[in-house]
Design an enzyme around this catalytic site. Sequence first.
Site, PDB file in Angstrom:
ATOM      1  CG  ASP A 391      42.629 -32.780  -3.453  1.00 44.42           C
ATOM      2  OD1 ASP A 391      42.628 -31.727  -2.920  1.00 44.42           O
ATOM      3  OD2 ASP A 391      43.035 -32.934  -4.458  1.00 44.42           O
ATOM      4  CG  ASP A 589      44.916 -35.427  -8.439  1.00 44.87           C
ATOM      5  OD1 ASP A 589      44.895 -34.696  -7.383  1.00 44.87           O
ATOM      6  OD2 ASP A 589      44.761 -34.942  -9.428  1.00 44.87           O
ATOM      7  CG  ASP A 593      46.362 -34.280  -2.742  1.00 48.53           C
ATOM      8  OD1 ASP A 593      45.901 -33.386  -1.915  1.00 48.53           O
ATOM      9  OD2 ASP A 593      45.795 -34.282  -3.742  1.00 48.53           O
TER      10      ASP A 593
END
Length: 718
Positions: A391, A589, A593
Amino acid sequence: MHPEIVRDEPGSCPICGMPLERSVVTAEAEDNPELASMTRRLWLSVTLSAPVLVLAMSEMIPGQPLQHALPPWSLLLTQLALSTPVVLWGGAPFFARGYESVLRKSLNMFTLIALGIGAAYLYSVVMVTLAAVVPSAIPAAYRGHGGAPHVYFEAAAVITTLVLVGQVLELRARGRTSSALRSLLNLAPAHARRVEADGTEQDVPLEHVVVGDRVRVRPGERVPVDGEVIEGSSSVDESMLTGEPIPVTKALGDRVTGGTVNGTGALLVEARSVGADSMLAQIVRMVSEAQRSRAPIQALADKVAGFFVPIVIAIALLSFVVWLFVGPEPRLAYALTNAIAVVIIACPCALGLATPISIMVATGRGATMGVLVKNAEAIERLARVDTLVVDKTGTLTVGKPKLVHLEPLTLDRATALRYAASLELGSEHPLANAIVEAARQEKVSLAAASDFQSITGKGVSGTLEGRRVLIGNARLLADEGVDVSAVRERVEALRGDGDTVMFLAVDGAVAALLGVADPIKETTAEAVRALRAAGLHVVMVTGDSAVTAAAVARAVGIDEVRAEVLPGGKREIVQTLRVRGRVVAMAGDGVNDAPALAAADVGVAMGTGTDVAIESAGVTLVRGDLRGIVRARALSAATMRNIRQNLLFAFGYNALGIPVAAGLLYPTFGWLLSPMIASAAMSLSSVSVIANALRLRRVQLRAHTLPSLPEQVADAAR
């Protein structure tokens, strides 16, 4: 070995017979009742076994003074008297566990130990009894000095003693596997300097500090609690959590962790997490759970152990029968000796320890380097990962976006910022926090929003002062029928600078553009280079625009970018890669996600991220630094290599030892294996496996230790 076995007091596992481990490590080195008991039994056994061995040797060597000083029956009865406490008291735990294994139909190493010691001792007692009651029942071939029968009291006593030696060494070595966690817990100071409401300060025990208390941390002291800096600035050494020796600057509003070392400045910290909720306590709890989990490779050892003991007993019986019918005289003595040697040397203790002991050491080692592993399966899979999906926000970047551009179109700046911040106040997204923080810094008063709605991956909407307000990306405005073509050129320019651009729309028209930038972490580019050098394919997946994502990817060296991806899309990308045969790790995080983290072969959460992400991941990087993945993968590779070495040694030891003990080398070389030597070898094999696993405590978890995929393939082949 068997995490499904849980007890509220110390004892042995009903499946494998090994001592149970404490589920949670404490800061104090606690007494081990199992070790204390085995040590007491060992000292008595050593004291009594030594003279038994001397007496037995005197019978084997003609002309020994003892043969003239003591009659044969005196020697025999003395051996019986000395060896009985050793076997019946010193070996009592082995007989109890062996008996329990038969009752539970779960044969294990203690089944073999009990059989070996019991056979030698009972044979000897029977021979002595026959000699005393019916002497003629004993053939001449089974008599020794002075007509006394051959007995194996010394074998039973010495084998018991040697097994006790192995148990004591094993228990001591296993105790060292928790030393890394205990050292972490001991980093928290016992006292804190609490600042009272009237400004006075006093030292209080750490357990008296509660959430909301203010504590003073002076230069050179350890931070006593997890909290937030409310006064002062300093550099804090966080190497005990992250493994990085470079101090981290802490100032107003920054979080600090209990156990870290303050530098030259004084800090006033407000406690946010104490006791069981502290970072250190959570780390120890997570690692303790990981140590009790089972790696998939353990299934091989379990499968072998399931039929290993019955096969060994069958081999021992076959050896007994062959030696009894075709062996040299005294045949019964040879048959019994070799059968006992087979049973003793084949004890699968080393095989049972091979995997769990390495997992225990590795998870403790990882904890001291900022790598928290949730379960053993994650350790095994991480070594095979060939694709890393990351990410952007909070993973590649700092995760603390700032509002760097605000361009009003139909509203003045203050009104645009007030509308945007008032609406984003109800959102938990990092970009929303950046806008709210900017409004607070500029002291803009906020309005109450009604009809608030958060649209995942797009933005938020609501009503402010009777006006319909939207703030989000182009997809949100398109869904609401708002035309953004007039500002598209300016939007692309901002994105080219790396900004994440959000549209503020009021009553169906674009009212302002907001550009939020999230600085790239200083260590990201270095970590990406290390991972690519190791042969990993790195893919960035983000919900941000393609232009902004491309700017970040160029800066850190990532070639493949998937932009404008919704949370569900991240999960689909991970699944697609896995279908193509890739072994995928996902690093993220945020709450959005979590689905992708759960779908990946290995989920890697940033310790600075949300609890949902951490719960969904198999690995957590305490500092939220991508270089932690380099360390995690190096730890994984070293651990799997260590486990393979242990399994190879355990299998090889039995493959070589059993045929020798059965006497296969006797016809050619005249070699036989004494049961006492077999017992010593069995004990040393377990200690050797533990010693090899303990080497993981010293493994270097740096980028240069990370093996490339070709090296891993070659290592696996070896």
